[in-house]
Design a protein around this motif. Structure first.
Motif, PDB file in Angstrom:
ATOM      1  N   ALA A   1       1.582  -1.199  -0.180  1.00 16.18           N
ATOM      2  CA  ALA A   1      -0.217  -0.204   0.044  1.00 16.18           C
ATOM      3  C   ALA A   1       0.791   1.223   0.061  1.00 16.18           C
ATOM      4  O   ALA A   1       2.309   1.333   0.912  1.00 16.18           O
ATOM      5  N   SER A   2       0.638   2.457  -0.635  1.00 10.27           N
ATOM      6  CA  SER A   2       1.703   2.829  -1.236  1.00 10.27           C
ATOM      7  C   SER A   2       1.118   4.742  -1.328  1.00 10.27           C
ATOM      8  O   SER A   2       0.439   4.631  -1.693  1.00 10.27           O
ATOM      9  N   GLN A   3       2.359   5.727  -1.097  1.00 10.06           N
ATOM     10  CA  GLN A   3       1.774   6.835  -1.580  1.00 10.06           C
ATOM     11  C   GLN A   3       3.134   7.813  -1.804  1.00 10.06           C
ATOM     12  O   GLN A   3       3.726   7.040  -1.301  1.00 10.06           O
ATOM     13  N   ILE A   4       2.289   8.962  -2.752  1.00 11.55           N
ATOM     14  CA  ILE A   4       3.751   9.763  -3.169  1.00 11.55           C
ATOM     15  C   ILE A   4       3.588  11.020  -2.551  1.00 11.55           C
ATOM     16  O   ILE A   4       2.599  11.817  -2.420  1.00 11.55           O
ATOM     17  N   ASP A   5       4.126  10.840  -1.162  1.00  8.47           N
ATOM     18  CA  ASP A   5       4.245  12.201  -0.536  1.00  8.47           C
ATOM     19  C   ASP A   5       4.650  13.333  -1.498  1.00  8.47           C
ATOM     20  O   ASP A   5       6.067  13.696  -1.968  1.00  8.47           O
ATOM     21  N   GLY A   6       3.934  14.587  -1.234  1.00  9.96           N
ATOM     22  CA  GLY A   6       4.344  15.921  -2.127  1.00  9.96           C
ATOM     23  C   GLY A   6       3.272  15.940  -3.168  1.00  9.96           C
ATOM     24  O   GLY A   6       3.106  16.952  -3.843  1.00  9.96           O
TER      25      GLY A   6
ATOM     26  N   ARG B   1       7.029  -4.251   6.204  1.00 11.14           N
ATOM     27  CA  ARG B   1       7.496  -3.433   6.476  1.00 11.14           C
ATOM     28  C   ARG B   1       6.955  -2.176   6.154  1.00 11.14           C
ATOM     29  O   ARG B   1       6.467  -1.739   5.154  1.00 11.14           O
ATOM     30  N   TYR B   2       8.473  -0.994   6.313  1.00  8.08           N
ATOM     31  CA  TYR B   2       7.770   0.167   6.101  1.00  8.08           C
ATOM     32  C   TYR B   2       9.088   0.537   5.506  1.00  8.08           C
ATOM     33  O   TYR B   2       9.813   0.688   5.507  1.00  8.08           O
ATOM     34  N   GLN B   3       8.933   1.425   3.981  1.00 10.17           N
ATOM     35  CA  GLN B   3       9.934   1.751   3.117  1.00 10.17           C
ATOM     36  C   GLN B   3       9.092   3.825   3.685  1.00 10.17           C
ATOM     37  O   GLN B   3       7.694   4.091   2.672  1.00 10.17           O
ATOM     38  N   TYR B   4      10.409   4.635   2.536  1.00 12.73           N
ATOM     39  CA  TYR B   4      10.546   5.983   3.019  1.00 12.73           C
ATOM     40  C   TYR B   4      12.198   6.216   1.521  1.00 12.73           C
ATOM     41  O   TYR B   4      12.855   6.173   2.436  1.00 12.73           O
ATOM     42  N   SER B   5      11.518   7.223   1.322  1.00 10.04           N
ATOM     43  CA  SER B   5      12.657   7.643   0.059  1.00 10.04           C
ATOM     44  C   SER B   5      13.385   8.559   0.838  1.00 10.04           C
ATOM     45  O   SER B   5      13.219   9.614   1.498  1.00 10.04           O
ATOM     46  N   PHE B   6      14.572   8.507   0.657  1.00 13.05           N
ATOM     47  CA  PHE B   6      15.131   9.624   1.077  1.00 13.05           C
ATOM     48  C   PHE B   6      15.733  10.619   0.764  1.00 13.05           C
ATOM     49  O   PHE B   6      15.865  12.238   0.856  1.00 13.05           O
ATOM     50  N   PHE B   7      15.400  10.156  -1.161  1.00  9.29           N
ATOM     51  CA  PHE B   7      15.552  11.898  -1.571  1.00  9.29           C
ATOM     52  C   PHE B   7      14.486  12.238  -2.461  1.00  9.29           C
ATOM     53  O   PHE B   7      13.486  11.213  -3.136  1.00  9.29           O
ATOM     54  N   TRP B   8      14.355  13.073  -3.181  1.00 15.51           N
ATOM     55  CA  TRP B   8      13.223  13.851  -4.128  1.00 15.51           C
ATOM     56  C   TRP B   8      12.857  12.750  -5.045  1.00 15.51           C
ATOM     57  O   TRP B   8      14.598  13.082  -6.202  1.00 15.51           O
ATOM     58  N   LEU B   9      11.899  12.308  -5.993  1.00 21.02           N
ATOM     59  CA  LEU B   9      12.243  11.702  -7.000  1.00 21.02           C
ATOM     60  C   LEU B   9      12.181  12.654  -8.078  1.00 21.02           C
ATOM     61  O   LEU B   9      12.183  11.618  -9.495  1.00 21.02           O
ATOM     62  N   ASP B  10      11.712  13.326  -8.835  1.00 14.47           N
ATOM     63  CA  ASP B  10      12.027  14.425  -9.744  1.00 14.47           C
ATOM     64  C   ASP B  10      11.582  15.825  -9.659  1.00 14.47           C
ATOM     65  O   ASP B  10      11.471  16.181  -7.982  1.00 14.47           O
TER      66      ASP B  10
ATOM     67  N   LEU C   1       9.377  18.080  -9.022  1.00 13.96           N
ATOM     68  CA  LEU C   1       8.016  18.119  -7.913  1.00 13.96           C
ATOM     69  C   LEU C   1       7.654  17.552  -6.780  1.00 13.96           C
ATOM     70  O   LEU C   1       7.161  17.664  -6.293  1.00 13.96           O
ATOM     71  N   HIS C   2       9.341  17.839  -6.094  1.00 13.74           N
ATOM     72  CA  HIS C   2       9.559  16.873  -4.983  1.00 13.74           C
ATOM     73  C   HIS C   2       8.299  16.024  -4.262  1.00 13.74           C
ATOM     74  O   HIS C   2       8.108  16.163  -3.546  1.00 13.74           O
TER      75      HIS C   2
END
Length: 193
Positions: free
Chosen positions: A35-40, A163-172, A174-175
């Protein structure tokens, strides 16, 4: 896309599908959901479901600690929670995911996990209400995540993992950052732990 899935599946089973005779190594087949979302992206909530599958190897260091690399196919993304809203958006992101985890057994059945995950973007598609179109070139191909989770041993060759995962860096530009929860089942191949 079919070629990538075929190659990925072959590599997963080649690397993890055989039983290793060493007593300190346990291989597993992994299958589950995310289950995911894109922060920003202004769409809150883990509204985008996806599949997770692949393989893992667990290398015992001591009775309490082990090292666990994995290769997974992981679907991420986000979507508005209501298709009838004024703005409908759905991101569909497919990754080859390589978690590298350090495990600590806190009880015979419970193990804590922490580490990093390197994800490589295979493709990205966006549906803004008129159907999906390609957006892979607009996002970073490489996504590094911090990862934490817990595993529950159901039986000698079967366990459940959250498990939970979160990006270290911006993907593009658009942040955007990936944020996702994985729930998987693991089928261990070979002998007992």
């Amino acid at each position: 896309m079919k070629k990538v899935l075929t190659i990925f599946t072959f590599l997963s089973f080649f690397l993890f599908g055989h039983t290793v005779s060493a007593q300190n190594i346990r291989n597993a087949i992994v299958i589950g959901a995310s289950a995911s979302q894109i922060d920003g992206d202004a769409m809150s909530g883990f509204n985008k479901g996806g599949l997770v599958f692949g393989g893992s190897s667990n290398f015992k260091i001591t009775d309490k600690f082990s090292f666990q690399p994995e290769i997974l196919w992981l679907q991420k993304g986000s979507k508005t929670s209501n298709r009838d809203s004024l703005v409908y958006t759905k991101w569909r992101l497919n990754y080859v995911s390589v978690p590298v985890l350090l495990n600590y057994k806190i009880q015979p059945r419970f193990t804590l996990q922490a580490g990093i995950t390197a994800d490589y973007l295979i493709d990205a598609k966006l549906d803004d209400g008129g159907g999906f179109f390609e957006r892979t070139a607009d996002l970073e191909r490489f996504d590094l995540n911090y990862t934490g989770g817990i595993e529950y041993k159901i039986g000698d060759n079967f366990s459940a993992n959250a498990r939970y995962q979160y990006s270290f860096f911006w993907l593009d530009d658009l942040h955007f950052k990936n944020s996702n929860v994985l729930v998987t089942l693991r089928f261990y191949l070979g002998g007992r732990e």
